[in-house]
Write a protein that holds these residues in place. Structure first.
Motif, PDB file in Angstrom:
ATOM      1  N   ASP A   7       0.605  -0.832   0.019  1.00  0.00           N
ATOM      2  CA  ASP A   7      -0.460   0.013  -0.218  1.00  0.00           C
ATOM      3  C   ASP A   7       0.459   1.429   0.281  1.00  0.00           C
ATOM      4  O   ASP A   7       0.240   2.403   0.153  1.00  0.00           O
ATOM      5  N   LEU A   8       2.147   0.732   0.477  1.00  0.00           N
ATOM      6  CA  LEU A   8       2.823   2.442   0.479  1.00  0.00           C
ATOM      7  C   LEU A   8       3.836   3.320  -1.118  1.00  0.00           C
ATOM      8  O   LEU A   8       4.178   2.101  -1.850  1.00  0.00           O
ATOM      9  N   GLY A   9       3.756   4.148  -1.053  1.00  0.00           N
ATOM     10  CA  GLY A   9       4.343   4.018  -2.281  1.00  0.00           C
ATOM     11  C   GLY A   9       5.048   5.505  -2.113  1.00  0.00           C
ATOM     12  O   GLY A   9       5.397   6.645  -0.988  1.00  0.00           O
ATOM     13  N   ILE A  10       6.655   5.187  -2.153  1.00  0.00           N
ATOM     14  CA  ILE A  10       7.660   6.236  -2.209  1.00  0.00           C
ATOM     15  C   ILE A  10       8.327   6.983  -3.864  1.00  0.00           C
ATOM     16  O   ILE A  10       8.789   5.785  -4.479  1.00  0.00           O
ATOM     17  N   GLU A  11       8.888   7.808  -3.464  1.00  0.00           N
ATOM     18  CA  GLU A  11       9.400   8.335  -4.577  1.00  0.00           C
ATOM     19  C   GLU A  11      10.079   9.405  -4.574  1.00  0.00           C
ATOM     20  O   GLU A  11       9.947  10.266  -3.821  1.00  0.00           O
ATOM     21  N   VAL A  12      10.980   9.266  -5.157  1.00  0.00           N
ATOM     22  CA  VAL A  12      12.445  10.952  -5.070  1.00  0.00           C
ATOM     23  C   VAL A  12      11.977  11.449  -6.354  1.00  0.00           C
ATOM     24  O   VAL A  12      12.403  10.392  -7.134  1.00  0.00           O
ATOM     25  N   THR A  13      12.215  12.796  -6.576  1.00  0.00           N
ATOM     26  CA  THR A  13      11.873  13.008  -8.201  1.00  0.00           C
ATOM     27  C   THR A  13      13.223  13.803  -8.218  1.00  0.00           C
ATOM     28  O   THR A  13      14.294  13.586  -7.256  1.00  0.00           O
ATOM     29  N   ALA A  14      13.343  14.316  -9.640  1.00  0.00           N
ATOM     30  CA  ALA A  14      14.684  14.996  -9.744  1.00  0.00           C
ATOM     31  C   ALA A  14      14.572  16.244  -9.722  1.00  0.00           C
ATOM     32  O   ALA A  14      15.997  16.398  -9.404  1.00  0.00           O
ATOM     33  N   ASP A  15      13.959  16.604  -9.436  1.00  0.00           N
ATOM     34  CA  ASP A  15      14.101  18.008  -8.151  1.00  0.00           C
ATOM     35  C   ASP A  15      14.999  17.792  -6.919  1.00  0.00           C
ATOM     36  O   ASP A  15      13.964  19.352  -6.159  1.00  0.00           O
ATOM     37  N   ASN A  16      14.704  16.275  -6.483  1.00  0.00           N
ATOM     38  CA  ASN A  16      15.315  16.465  -4.872  1.00  0.00           C
ATOM     39  C   ASN A  16      13.896  15.886  -4.156  1.00  0.00           C
ATOM     40  O   ASN A  16      13.907  17.012  -2.892  1.00  0.00           O
ATOM     41  N   HIS A  17      12.081  15.609  -4.014  1.00  0.00           N
ATOM     42  CA  HIS A  17      11.659  15.945  -3.652  1.00  0.00           C
ATOM     43  C   HIS A  17      11.496  14.281  -3.294  1.00  0.00           C
ATOM     44  O   HIS A  17      10.968  14.052  -3.845  1.00  0.00           O
ATOM     45  N   LEU A  18      10.952  14.626  -1.525  1.00  0.00           N
ATOM     46  CA  LEU A  18      10.423  13.387  -1.709  1.00  0.00           C
ATOM     47  C   LEU A  18       8.745  13.370  -1.041  1.00  0.00           C
ATOM     48  O   LEU A  18       8.571  13.753  -1.289  1.00  0.00           O
ATOM     49  N   ILE A  19       8.396  12.519  -2.360  1.00  0.00           N
ATOM     50  CA  ILE A  19       6.924  11.817  -1.917  1.00  0.00           C
ATOM     51  C   ILE A  19       5.942  10.644  -1.053  1.00  0.00           C
ATOM     52  O   ILE A  19       6.793   9.766  -1.737  1.00  0.00           O
ATOM     53  N   LEU A  20       5.352  10.447   0.159  1.00  0.00           N
ATOM     54  CA  LEU A  20       5.560   9.118   0.585  1.00  0.00           C
ATOM     55  C   LEU A  20       3.966   9.488   0.554  1.00  0.00           C
ATOM     56  O   LEU A  20       3.186  10.194   0.526  1.00  0.00           O
ATOM     57  N   GLN A  21       3.443   8.563  -0.250  1.00  0.00           N
ATOM     58  CA  GLN A  21       1.674   8.077  -0.328  1.00  0.00           C
ATOM     59  C   GLN A  21       1.280   6.463   0.485  1.00  0.00           C
ATOM     60  O   GLN A  21       1.771   5.620  -0.009  1.00  0.00           O
ATOM     61  N   GLY A  22       0.068   6.697   1.004  1.00  0.00           N
ATOM     62  CA  GLY A  22      -0.168   5.307   1.410  1.00  0.00           C
ATOM     63  C   GLY A  22      -1.699   5.389   1.042  1.00  0.00           C
ATOM     64  O   GLY A  22      -2.628   6.139   1.912  1.00  0.00           O
TER      65      GLY A  22
END
Length: 131
Positions: free
Chosen positions: A35-50
């Motif tokens: 159920d977890l979504g974890i992403e680091v974008t090219a512009d250095n943002h961390l996105i956490l989703q669940g």
């Protein structure tokens, strides 16, 4: 990933670092690793989703509802560039911890967490060596 009916909750985070690592911890109770979504974008943002799937599916009548579980979303600007491809992730006791190696430039990635036990998951991106 989020259903339109779900109320998305803002997640508090703790961000801390050593000389070569950056760690982010966030409470996201009631989830399974898938159920977890974890992403680091090219512009250095961390996105956490669940997102909760099948919550209370066997409950006939909810009598008291004073707190909620999921859906979760948080996006933060990381204070230093990280190598997301080599990130380690652990999820247990309702807390996700993402450990990054500090890098000279951001290496973006989407991270998946593998189930290792009920309500527990992990992702091993590095073994502790920075070479």
């Amino acid at each position: 990933m989020m259903s339109e009916k779900a109320k998305i909750q803002h997640i508090p985070v703790k961000v801390y670092r050593t000389h070569d690592r950056l760690m982010v911890a966030a409470p996201m109770p009631g989830l399974q690793p898938e159920d977890l979504g974890i992403e680091v974008t090219a512009d250095n943002h961390l996105i956490l989703q669940g997102e909760i799937r099948g919550l209370l599916k066997d409950v006939k009548e909810l009598v008291v509802d004073e707190w909620s579980v999921g859906a979760y979303h948080r996006e933060i600007q990381l204070p230093v560039p990280v190598d997301a491809e080599r990130a380690n992730v652990s999820y247990g006791n309702g807390v996700i911890v993402v450990a990054f190696i500090i890098s000279s430039q951001t290496v973006p990635a989407r991270l998946t967490v593998q189930r290792v036990a009920p309500d527990h998951g992990q992702r091993a991106g590095y073994t502790g060596h920075t070479t």
